[in-house]
Structures are given as C-alpha cells and as structure tokens.
Design a protein around this motif. Structure first.
Motif, PDB file in Angstrom:
ATOM      1  N   ALA A 165      -4.060   8.597  -5.581  1.00  0.00           N
ATOM      2  CA  ALA A 165      -3.319   8.191  -4.380  1.00  0.00           C
ATOM      3  C   ALA A 165      -3.820   8.951  -3.159  1.00  0.00           C
ATOM      4  O   ALA A 165      -4.040   8.368  -2.089  1.00  0.00           O
ATOM      5  CB  ALA A 165      -1.832   8.429  -4.585  1.00  0.00           C
ATOM      6  N   ARG A 166      -4.028  10.238  -3.308  1.00  0.00           N
ATOM      7  CA  ARG A 166      -4.438  11.062  -2.164  1.00  0.00           C
ATOM      8  C   ARG A 166      -5.859  10.755  -1.719  1.00  0.00           C
ATOM      9  O   ARG A 166      -6.205  10.950  -0.557  1.00  0.00           O
ATOM     10  CB  ARG A 166      -4.282  12.533  -2.526  1.00  0.00           C
ATOM     11  N   VAL A 214       5.901  11.557   1.744  1.00  0.00           N
ATOM     12  CA  VAL A 214       4.835  10.679   1.273  1.00  0.00           C
ATOM     13  C   VAL A 214       3.567  11.480   0.986  1.00  0.00           C
ATOM     14  O   VAL A 214       2.859  11.236  -0.007  1.00  0.00           O
ATOM     15  CB  VAL A 214       4.551   9.576   2.311  1.00  0.00           C
ATOM     16  N   ILE A 227      -2.127   7.054   7.748  1.00  0.00           N
ATOM     17  CA  ILE A 227      -0.792   7.480   8.158  1.00  0.00           C
ATOM     18  C   ILE A 227      -0.911   8.323   9.413  1.00  0.00           C
ATOM     19  O   ILE A 227      -1.622   9.335   9.427  1.00  0.00           O
ATOM     20  CB  ILE A 227      -0.096   8.275   7.034  1.00  0.00           C
ATOM     21  N   LEU A 233      -5.736   7.782   0.994  1.00  0.00           N
ATOM     22  CA  LEU A 233      -5.032   7.832   2.283  1.00  0.00           C
ATOM     23  C   LEU A 233      -5.648   8.868   3.213  1.00  0.00           C
ATOM     24  O   LEU A 233      -6.266   9.831   2.786  1.00  0.00           O
ATOM     25  CB  LEU A 233      -3.536   8.087   2.091  1.00  0.00           C
ATOM     26  N   HIS A 244       2.737   9.045  -5.615  1.00  0.00           N
ATOM     27  CA  HIS A 244       2.173   9.657  -4.406  1.00  0.00           C
ATOM     28  C   HIS A 244       1.568  11.034  -4.646  1.00  0.00           C
ATOM     29  O   HIS A 244       0.766  11.503  -3.837  1.00  0.00           O
ATOM     30  CB  HIS A 244       3.243   9.735  -3.316  1.00  0.00           C
ATOM     31  N   LYS A 256       0.826  -1.202   0.000  1.00  0.00           N
ATOM     32  CA  LYS A 256       0.000   0.000   0.000  1.00  0.00           C
ATOM     33  C   LYS A 256       0.864   1.257   0.000  1.00  0.00           C
ATOM     34  O   LYS A 256       0.406   2.330  -0.387  1.00  0.00           O
ATOM     35  CB  LYS A 256      -0.922   0.006   1.222  1.00  0.00           C
ATOM     36  N   LEU A 257       2.103   1.110   0.465  1.00  0.00           N
ATOM     37  CA  LEU A 257       3.045   2.228   0.439  1.00  0.00           C
ATOM     38  C   LEU A 257       4.412   1.674   0.078  1.00  0.00           C
ATOM     39  O   LEU A 257       4.884   0.715   0.696  1.00  0.00           O
ATOM     40  CB  LEU A 257       3.106   2.924   1.799  1.00  0.00           C
ATOM     41  N   LEU A 275      -5.177   3.569   3.296  1.00  0.00           N
ATOM     42  CA  LEU A 275      -3.907   3.686   4.018  1.00  0.00           C
ATOM     43  C   LEU A 275      -4.033   4.827   5.017  1.00  0.00           C
ATOM     44  O   LEU A 275      -4.283   5.970   4.632  1.00  0.00           O
ATOM     45  CB  LEU A 275      -2.762   3.960   3.036  1.00  0.00           C
ATOM     46  N   GLU A 280       5.197   5.408  -3.983  1.00  0.00           N
ATOM     47  CA  GLU A 280       3.911   4.988  -4.519  1.00  0.00           C
ATOM     48  C   GLU A 280       2.933   4.743  -3.374  1.00  0.00           C
ATOM     49  O   GLU A 280       3.304   4.150  -2.350  1.00  0.00           O
ATOM     50  CB  GLU A 280       4.039   3.714  -5.354  1.00  0.00           C
ATOM     51  N   VAL A 281       1.702   5.196  -3.550  1.00  0.00           N
ATOM     52  CA  VAL A 281       0.636   4.997  -2.578  1.00  0.00           C
ATOM     53  C   VAL A 281      -0.495   4.248  -3.258  1.00  0.00           C
ATOM     54  O   VAL A 281      -1.042   4.721  -4.259  1.00  0.00           O
ATOM     55  CB  VAL A 281       0.129   6.338  -2.019  1.00  0.00           C
ATOM     56  N   CYS A 282      -0.791   3.045  -2.771  1.00  0.00           N
ATOM     57  CA  CYS A 282      -1.860   2.220  -3.328  1.00  0.00           C
ATOM     58  C   CYS A 282      -1.676   1.986  -4.828  1.00  0.00           C
ATOM     59  O   CYS A 282      -2.652   1.945  -5.600  1.00  0.00           O
ATOM     60  CB  CYS A 282      -3.229   2.834  -3.048  1.00  0.00           C
TER      61      CYS A 282
END
Length: 306
Positions: free
Chosen positions: A80-81, A57, A163, A84, A75, A5-6, A161, A69-71
């Motif tokens: 991606a945003r 991130v 954080i 999360l 990022h 996921k990250l 995700l 990378e996110v999901c």
C-alpha cells in the motif's frame, strides 16, 4: 464502478492530552471511498479532523477503530505504501540542500540509485517546473517553490494515489493556479488525487467529488453539483415583460427589465407564483432553481448561516 483507491470505514480516534484535560474526539465514525482516477476533495473547517484522517491513512496515527485500505491493501502494508505519495501542508526540509539533492535523498529512501534515480529526479523536477532552480539551496525558495518540491517528492515513486494536505495553503493566485494545473495533469496520467482544503473555489474547480467533514463526522459525500442541487431553497421565475406590482405570493427578490423580468420565490411557493402569473396573463419563460454555492453549503453543514 471503478475500484476504490482509498477506502475508509467507520474511523474513530480520540486523543487524551493529559491527566487533567478532557479527551478530544477527533474522528467519530468517518467513512468514505475515493474512486480510481478521480479528484476527491476533503472539505471542512479548521479542526474538523481532516489532517487526523490523513495521518491515520498514512499510518502516522493509529485509529481506535475502523478500517483503511489503500489500493486494495491494508493501509499499513508495504504494498500500500509503495503506491501512494504524500505532500504535507507545511513541509520541513534541510535548508542547506538544493532541491535536486533533497530529491536524490528521497529517491534513495525509495531504493532508487544511479541512472534510474537521476532520470526520475529530473523527470519530476521538469514536471513541477523546478528544473531551472534545482541547484539552488532550498532556503532561497519561495513558499510556492517549496510546494512544488513537495509535490515532486510525492511523485517520485510509483504513485497511484496522491494525498495532499492543504496543497494551496499560503500560495498566491498564480501559485494556486499552477498547483491546480499539476493536479489535473496527474489525473490525466491516471493518478488518483485525494486532497484536503478549506479554499472552496479550488475544490469547486477541480474536484469530481467531495466529502464534507465537520466536528469529526462526514456530513455529506458526492459530486458538488449533486450536493448543491439538493440545496435549492429558492426558484427564479423569468417572464416576458414586467412582473405584476402586487402579488399574493410572497417573493424574496425581483428585477424588472425592458423585455424580460424575474422574481425569486421560496421553493414551497413556486407553484403558487406560476399559477398567479398565468391568471394575470403573464407569459412565464422559465422556472429555475437558484443554486447554492459550496461555501453556503459548508456553512449550513457547520450550523452557521452565510
């Protein structure tokens, strides 16, 4: 192997404070992956680079080099945003707003409105245990209540995700327990958790894996039990009866009991001790490594001794 996921690869960041000040190398090739569905702890002393990594991130700091990378998305991508949620260590709120009003404001930023926003705000307030206090101005909230509202806003969207930057910082034991329970509850719902902390017992209690960051570098990544298993420098030998008073093999500690006794020995001498005890006719019951604590592991990673 679950999809990450990250993913952080070879992240570098240097800050240039001023004309006559030396550059600060905050991140020096940081790399790690957070797998789907796990609780991943980001552990390290103050100034290690944990918050700088999180800001990178989130897109709040631009790294000098590296990939994030996110999901499965870069990022900085909108997709991606959307996936999360983030709760900062020391959130700053509009103190005159109530908790519910603040969350409705955040919902509007997520383009939620009307009945959908009301339902979602009510759901996250209930989830974090703040429904009964939602109408109070946030200036009347305790530190623990503010942390709960911070978690609520992080969970407003379609969070895959989560954080968290030092989520237990400044909380009393009861507040820390409540936040731990919230984190574990989210993992049961399928949310992946990534959080930084210097409160080691919390990391040991809830994390599936950890990364140890020291001076801008990742010193170790893995499950806590695996990291500590490699750190066993002593072994404990348990015997029936008493350990002989005079041994050729040097022991670091011993304890005599009425039925069983034990002695500790450095790893390099464990076979010598077992052999000597057998020659003396002493029955050995077990030989077990003495596990280090995560705190001791962190101290060794920073170049200090416990």
């Amino acid at each position: 192997m679950p999809n990450p996921k990250l993913s952080v690869r070879n992240l570098h960041k240097t800050f240039h404070p001023g004309l006559f000040e030396s550059p600060v190398n905050a991140l020096k090739g940081v790399s790690f992956e957070v797998r789907e569905g796990e609780v991943f702890g980001f552990l390290g002393p103050n100034g290690a680079g944990k918050t700088t990594t999180i800001k990178a991130v989130l897109g709040l700091v631009r790294p000098d080099a590296g990939e994030i990378e996110v999901c499965g998305y870069p990022h900085t991508a909108v997709e991606a945003r959307r996936r999360l949620g983030f709760a900062p260590e020391s959130p700053a709120y509009y103190q005159h707003l109530s908790g519910a009003e603040f969350l409705h404001f955040c919902a509007a930023l997520l383009r939620l409105s009307g009945a959908a926003a009301t339902a979602r705000v009510g759901a996250v307030l209930e989830k974090v245990g703040m429904a009964a206090h939602a109408g109070r101005p946030m200036r009347t909230y305790s530190k623990g209540m503010l942390q709960r509202v911070s978690l609520a806003q992080a969970l407003l969207g379609s969070t895959e995700l989560l954080i968290l930057d030092e989520p237990m910082s400044g909380l009393d034991p009861l507040g820390r327990r409540d936040v731990r329970d919230l984190i574990l509850d989210e993992t049961r719902r399928g949310t992946t958790i990534f959080f930084s902390s210097h409160i080691i017992p919390d990391v040991e209690t809830i994390c599936d894996r950890v990364a140890v960051l020291v001076d801008g570098e990742v010193r170790a990544v893995g499950a806590v039990r695996d990291l500590l298993a490699n750190e066993s420098e002593e072994y404990e030998v348990t015997v029936v009866g008493a350990v002989p008073g005079r041994l050729r093999t040097p022991v670091t500690a011993s304890q005599a009991g009425s039925d069983v006794s034990w002695a500790r020995v450095r790893s390099a001498h464990r076979e010598d001790l077992v052999r000597e005890l057998a020659e003396a006719g002493v029955r050995v019951v077990s030989l077990q490594p003495v596990r280090s604590s995560l705190e001791e592991f962190l101290l060794r990673s920073t170049g200090r001794e416990a």
